[in-house]
Design a protein around this motif. Sequence first.
Motif, PDB file in Angstrom:
ATOM      1  N   VAL A   1      -9.142 -44.531   2.300  1.00 41.70           N
ATOM      2  CA  VAL A   1      -8.062 -43.637   2.699  1.00 41.70           C
ATOM      3  C   VAL A   1      -8.625 -42.510   3.562  1.00 41.70           C
ATOM      4  O   VAL A   1      -9.805 -42.170   3.467  1.00 41.70           O
ATOM      5  N   SER A   2      -7.765 -41.934   4.368  1.00 45.58           N
ATOM      6  CA  SER A   2      -8.205 -40.869   5.283  1.00 45.58           C
ATOM      7  C   SER A   2      -8.061 -39.504   4.626  1.00 45.58           C
ATOM      8  O   SER A   2      -7.354 -38.620   5.116  1.00 45.58           O
ATOM      9  N   LYS A   3      -8.712 -39.345   3.475  1.00 40.39           N
ATOM     10  CA  LYS A   3      -8.762 -38.078   2.760  1.00 40.39           C
ATOM     11  C   LYS A   3     -10.172 -37.855   2.253  1.00 40.39           C
ATOM     12  O   LYS A   3     -10.926 -38.810   2.047  1.00 40.39           O
ATOM     13  N   THR A   4     -10.510 -36.589   2.037  1.00 44.51           N
ATOM     14  CA  THR A   4     -11.827 -36.289   1.498  1.00 44.51           C
ATOM     15  C   THR A   4     -11.834 -36.475  -0.018  1.00 44.51           C
ATOM     16  O   THR A   4     -10.791 -36.470  -0.670  1.00 44.51           O
ATOM     17  N   LEU A   5     -13.014 -36.616  -0.571  1.00 45.53           N
ATOM     18  CA  LEU A   5     -13.161 -36.805  -2.013  1.00 45.53           C
ATOM     19  C   LEU A   5     -12.662 -35.595  -2.805  1.00 45.53           C
ATOM     20  O   LEU A   5     -12.176 -35.735  -3.928  1.00 45.53           O
ATOM     21  N   LYS A   6     -12.757 -34.431  -2.210  1.00 45.05           N
ATOM     22  CA  LYS A   6     -12.331 -33.210  -2.897  1.00 45.05           C
ATOM     23  C   LYS A   6     -10.864 -33.274  -3.315  1.00 45.05           C
ATOM     24  O   LYS A   6     -10.474 -32.724  -4.352  1.00 45.05           O
ATOM     25  N   GLU A   7     -10.046 -33.960  -2.541  1.00 46.64           N
ATOM     26  CA  GLU A   7      -8.620 -34.039  -2.834  1.00 46.64           C
ATOM     27  C   GLU A   7      -8.317 -34.866  -4.082  1.00 46.64           C
ATOM     28  O   GLU A   7      -7.230 -34.787  -4.639  1.00 46.64           O
ATOM     29  N   PHE A   8      -9.307 -35.673  -4.523  1.00 49.85           N
ATOM     30  CA  PHE A   8      -9.126 -36.501  -5.715  1.00 49.85           C
ATOM     31  C   PHE A   8      -9.977 -36.012  -6.889  1.00 49.85           C
ATOM     32  O   PHE A   8      -9.849 -36.514  -8.001  1.00 49.85           O
ATOM     33  N   GLU A   9     -10.847 -35.055  -6.643  1.00 47.34           N
ATOM     34  CA  GLU A   9     -11.865 -34.676  -7.625  1.00 47.34           C
ATOM     35  C   GLU A   9     -11.268 -34.198  -8.943  1.00 47.34           C
ATOM     36  O   GLU A   9     -11.759 -34.544 -10.026  1.00 47.34           O
ATOM     37  N   ASN A  10     -10.213 -33.412  -8.878  1.00 53.97           N
ATOM     38  CA  ASN A  10      -9.650 -32.861 -10.104  1.00 53.97           C
ATOM     39  C   ASN A  10      -9.141 -33.957 -11.034  1.00 53.97           C
ATOM     40  O   ASN A  10      -9.450 -33.978 -12.227  1.00 53.97           O
ATOM     41  N   GLN A  11      -8.359 -34.886 -10.506  1.00 54.72           N
ATOM     42  CA  GLN A  11      -7.812 -35.958 -11.339  1.00 54.72           C
ATOM     43  C   GLN A  11      -8.919 -36.883 -11.835  1.00 54.72           C
ATOM     44  O   GLN A  11      -8.916 -37.318 -12.989  1.00 54.72           O
ATOM     45  N   LEU A  12      -9.894 -37.198 -10.973  1.00 55.65           N
ATOM     46  CA  LEU A  12     -10.976 -38.089 -11.374  1.00 55.65           C
ATOM     47  C   LEU A  12     -11.839 -37.462 -12.470  1.00 55.65           C
ATOM     48  O   LEU A  12     -12.295 -38.151 -13.387  1.00 55.65           O
ATOM     49  N   SER A  13     -12.046 -36.160 -12.380  1.00 54.35           N
ATOM     50  CA  SER A  13     -12.864 -35.473 -13.386  1.00 54.35           C
ATOM     51  C   SER A  13     -12.251 -35.595 -14.775  1.00 54.35           C
ATOM     52  O   SER A  13     -12.954 -35.703 -15.777  1.00 54.35           O
ATOM     53  N   LYS A  14     -10.922 -35.591 -14.839  1.00 49.64           N
ATOM     54  CA  LYS A  14     -10.241 -35.728 -16.123  1.00 49.64           C
ATOM     55  C   LYS A  14     -10.368 -37.137 -16.682  1.00 49.64           C
ATOM     56  O   LYS A  14     -10.146 -37.361 -17.879  1.00 49.64           O
ATOM     57  N   ALA A  15     -10.705 -38.102 -15.818  1.00 52.11           N
ATOM     58  CA  ALA A  15     -10.798 -39.507 -16.234  1.00 52.11           C
ATOM     59  C   ALA A  15     -12.260 -39.940 -16.396  1.00 52.11           C
ATOM     60  O   ALA A  15     -12.606 -41.095 -16.174  1.00 52.11           O
ATOM     61  N   ASN A  16     -13.127 -38.994 -16.752  1.00 51.39           N
ATOM     62  CA  ASN A  16     -14.542 -39.281 -17.038  1.00 51.39           C
ATOM     63  C   ASN A  16     -15.340 -39.722 -15.813  1.00 51.39           C
ATOM     64  O   ASN A  16     -16.244 -40.553 -15.906  1.00 51.39           O
ATOM     65  N   PHE A  17     -14.997 -39.138 -14.665  1.00 51.66           N
ATOM     66  CA  PHE A  17     -15.814 -39.319 -13.469  1.00 51.66           C
ATOM     67  C   PHE A  17     -16.664 -38.062 -13.274  1.00 51.66           C
ATOM     68  O   PHE A  17     -16.275 -36.967 -13.668  1.00 51.66           O
ATOM     69  N   ILE A  18     -17.804 -38.240 -12.671  1.00 50.84           N
ATOM     70  CA  ILE A  18     -18.696 -37.119 -12.405  1.00 50.84           C
ATOM     71  C   ILE A  18     -19.152 -37.184 -10.952  1.00 50.84           C
ATOM     72  O   ILE A  18     -19.260 -38.275 -10.379  1.00 50.84           O
ATOM     73  N   ARG A  19     -19.420 -36.023 -10.377  1.00 53.54           N
ATOM     74  CA  ARG A  19     -19.842 -35.968  -8.977  1.00 53.54           C
ATOM     75  C   ARG A  19     -21.328 -35.595  -8.912  1.00 53.54           C
ATOM     76  O   ARG A  19     -21.675 -34.414  -8.866  1.00 53.54           O
ATOM     77  N   PRO A  20     -22.228 -36.598  -8.897  1.00 54.81           N
ATOM     78  CA  PRO A  20     -23.661 -36.327  -8.903  1.00 54.81           C
ATOM     79  C   PRO A  20     -24.217 -36.006  -7.522  1.00 54.81           C
ATOM     80  O   PRO A  20     -25.390 -35.641  -7.387  1.00 54.81           O
ATOM     81  N   HIS A  21     -23.388 -36.184  -6.517  1.00 51.85           N
ATOM     82  CA  HIS A  21     -23.809 -36.014  -5.132  1.00 51.85           C
ATOM     83  C   HIS A  21     -22.567 -35.665  -4.321  1.00 51.85           C
ATOM     84  O   HIS A  21     -21.449 -36.068  -4.675  1.00 51.85           O
ATOM     85  N   GLN A  22     -22.731 -34.921  -3.245  1.00 47.81           N
ATOM     86  CA  GLN A  22     -21.601 -34.506  -2.425  1.00 47.81           C
ATOM     87  C   GLN A  22     -20.771 -35.687  -1.929  1.00 47.81           C
ATOM     88  O   GLN A  22     -19.554 -35.574  -1.741  1.00 47.81           O
ATOM     89  N   SER A  23     -21.413 -36.837  -1.769  1.00 46.65           N
ATOM     90  CA  SER A  23     -20.731 -38.001  -1.186  1.00 46.65           C
ATOM     91  C   SER A  23     -20.181 -38.981  -2.215  1.00 46.65           C
ATOM     92  O   SER A  23     -19.532 -39.954  -1.831  1.00 46.65           O
TER      93      SER A  23
END
Length: 245
Positions: free
Chosen positions: A178-200
């Motif tokens: 999709v033509s969106k940055t990861l930041k736009e999904f980060e909040n919802q993903l964080s609640k679903a046990n995702f972690i951001r170990p790297h900017q990408s």
Amino acid sequence: MRSLIVEDKAYIRKGLRNLLQLIDGDIEVIGECESVKDAIVVTTTCKPELIFLDINLTDGNAFDFLEQTEHLPFKVIFITAYEEYALKALKIGAVDYLLKPVDIDDLKSALQKVSTVPLKVQKQNIETVKQIWNNEDHKLILSLQDSFQVIDLNELLFCETDKGYTTFYCNDGKKHMVSKTLKEFENQLSKANFIRPHQSFMVNLKFIDRYDKSGTIHLKNGKKIPVSTRKKESFLNTFLSWTKI
């Protein structure tokens, strides 16, 4: 009417303020915020009567803010990007909202509607929206070029962002861009046990097979994900806590 704009993008805040000045001299914008934390402080202190509230903020979402200010008497007009799960919740809850970028006619209509709805009724409607939103936390709906793709977050391996695009890699081998940055999904993903170990990258903790202390995550499908030096400590704390669950 004393109003507050709570939106994480400066150009949206500026555009909304300008539109309000054009169409309604009775709307006094008393402040702008881009985070849940700041919005709580300003709302508690200044007591606005109307809040233009973005759903996804820099440190949480609209419902995090509403939970902590539910005792205060203000009305809400939500602001959102074209995200299907958000629109579904707002429409079912019969709550007024504005799509980004804000259109002047839509703004006029939302102001007219919100002025006629009793505060008690709107709070009840917002509670409906919140319940729908919470039940959708395990799903993500991506707006692709010619369709909407439902993603089960329990089956999403990881996401990778590059040059304004984000690719979602699923456990069944499919991938969606999709033509969106990861930041736009980060909040919802964080609640679903995702972690951001790297900017990408964002990674589903349940699919991590092992972590090399050299700084590499190995997923169960063989994919390797780097851990940045800056995020190493926070990643390890989360990862080690997760493995004890």
